[in-house]
Design a protein around this motif. Structure first.
Motif, short mmCIF file in Angstrom:
data_model
loop_
_atom_site.label_atom_id
_atom_site.label_comp_id
_atom_site.label_asym_id
_atom_site.label_seq_id
_atom_site.Cartn_x
_atom_site.Cartn_y
_atom_site.Cartn_z
N GLY A 130 122.57 -2.26 11.31
CA GLY A 130 121.35 -1.50 11.56
C GLY A 130 121.30 -0.97 12.98
N GLU A 131 121.94 -1.67 13.91
CA GLU A 131 121.99 -1.21 15.29
C GLU A 131 122.70 0.14 15.41
N LEU A 132 123.70 0.37 14.55
CA LEU A 132 124.42 1.65 14.58
C LEU A 132 123.47 2.79 14.24
N TYR A 133 122.71 2.65 13.16
CA TYR A 133 121.82 3.73 12.75
C TYR A 133 120.70 3.95 13.75
N ASP A 134 120.30 2.89 14.45
CA ASP A 134 119.27 3.04 15.47
C ASP A 134 119.75 3.90 16.63
N LEU A 135 121.06 4.04 16.79
CA LEU A 135 121.61 4.81 17.90
C LEU A 135 121.42 6.32 17.74
N PHE A 136 121.29 6.80 16.49
CA PHE A 136 121.24 8.25 16.33
C PHE A 136 120.15 8.77 15.39
#
Length: 429
Positions: A130-136
């Protein structure tokens, strides 16, 4: 220097300025010297041969593996240069036509999305950190095409406008039972529940999305009104007043279209309506880009409308409206790509350099496909009855204006109860 690759580039690149540094140390320039200016460096001869023979797959793989680099420019500027020269005809070389025909032979097998296989395919992409999607993504984690009302609209505002636009088309009444097929992280369903007082059921095959969507519903006090299930839409048996599906149809697979619309017809009440929002292609049916199929969306397929409409008709449903969103997804992907690149080091800390290269190519290639090739987004409104929606489309704009007023009231209430002033784009539903 690969003579085959040199011949292809010499034929394709007539404008722009492409300098290629071949693995043997030779350099050649293609185009007429105008912008954009890009330098592509090959680090081994194997990459030259691979890209010359199968650029749709091997360009991404070679970039991901570090076999090519860009001393000047980047992968996005390279794709821009290529597609501005070739447009949608980039894959029309004779040997590439043969590759496409071969891939079409295996298309039914690749898209055999059974219940178990669909679940595995979805988890490969949507259950990433979920941290990945929060980046963009925007704060509401909308992972589909936004709706840019003006060129100056921000991503968050455009995603809110997308939800508003879909809600307006659905004409949701208080306490309507609404099904959201492929609910993502719950943002659209929560919007329906909060602003239109709908009774929302969302379904997803992603464990991560299922957990986050329900956590968000509980945090907003909407868990009695909006529930999200870890379930395949084909397993549902109740009926709904309204059905939405945004960014999920791309995962159905062309061999399952009849099944999809027959199930929709069963789930939709006689006086109900549905809004289907999906990526489509503006030309003839083809195959999934091999890089996207192998690394990003296994089992996925982008249809032409000619592949979709017959199955709607055969299911006994009526098409009451079709809208084509052309460059909206290009702008969405541009915002995602720029945000990802700004946070690239954080993504590398979560995964690794190879993953970051893969994701960069995915976002750059996808934006290029919508900006210079044949990708678009369609919204199809469906019903059982001709009179399920008003006679003209004026109701959409009227409802959007009403919903915008509701959003502003909510926004004002948030400001009145908080010492920190915000703006509508900061609202997360």
């Amino acid at each position: 220097m690969s003579s085959m690759l040199h011949s292809v580039l010499n034929k394709l690149i007539s404008s722009g300025d492409l300098k290629v540094q071949f693995a043997d140390g030779t350099t050649h320039t293609y185009g007429n010297g105008t912008a954009p200016r890009v330098t592509l460096a090959f680090h081994n001869k194997a990459a030259e041969r691979a890209i010359a023979l199968d650029p749709e797959l091997k360009l991404g793989e070679c970039f991901m593996d570090g076999d090519i680099s860009f001393p000047e420019g980047d992968i996005y500027s390279f794709l821009r240069l290529v597609f501005e020269n070739t447009g949608p005809t980039a894959a029309k070389e004779p040997w590439m036509r043969i590759l496409t025909r071969l891939r079409k032979i295996f298309r039914p097998l690749q898209q055999m999305n059974t219940l178990a296989r669909s679940s595995r395919n979805v988890q490969r992409h949507y259950d990433l950190s979920g941290e990945l999607y929060d980046l963009f993504l925007d704060p509401d984690k909308q992972y589909s095409c936004a709706y840019f009302e003006t060129p100056q609209t921000s991503l968050a505002e455009a995603q809110l406008a997308k939800k508003r636009h879909i809600a307006a088309k659905l004409q949701i009444k208080p306490e309507d039972k609404l099904l959201d097929i492929g609910c993502g992280w719950g943002g659209l369903g929560l919007y329906f529940a909060e602003f239109l007082d709908a009774d929302v059921t969302g379904v997803t095959l992603s464990q991560e999305q299922f957990q986050i969507a329900n956590q968000r519903a509980k945090a907003r006090g909407l868990n009695q009104q909006a529930q999200f299930l870890l379930q395949d839409y084909r397993e549902l048996n109740q009926q709904f007043d309204r059905i939405s599906s945004v960014g999920m149809f791309e995962h159905v697979g062309v061999t399952h279209y009849a099944e999809f619309f027959q199930q929709v017809a069963r789930l939709l009440k006689p006086d109900g309506s549905m809004l289907l929002h999906s990526i489509g292609r503006s030309d003839e049916p083809s195959v999934t880009n091999p890089f996207i199929r192998k690394y990003i969306f296994p089992g996925g397929y982008i249809p032409s409308l000619s592949e979709v409409l017959p199955h709607i008709e055969n299911a006994g449903l009526i098409i009451t409206d079709i809208e084509i969103l052309r460059l909206h997804y290009a702008e969405t992907l541009k915002a995602w790509r720029e945000a990802f690149m700004a946070n690239r080091d954080k993504a590398k800390a979560i995964y690794d350099e190879r993953f970051c290269r893969m994701w960069e190519f995915y976002l750059a290639g996808s934006e290029s496909a919508f900006r210079w090739q044949n990708m678009m987004v369609f919204q199809i409104q469906l019903a059982h009855r001709q009179d399920a929606v008003p006679l003209t489309r004026n109701y959409i704009e009227q409802e959007e204006k009403r919903l915008k007023r509701l959003e502003m009231r909510k926004f004002k209430a948030c400001n009145d109860s908080s010492s920190e002033k915000a703006s509508p784009k900061h609202l997360v539903y």
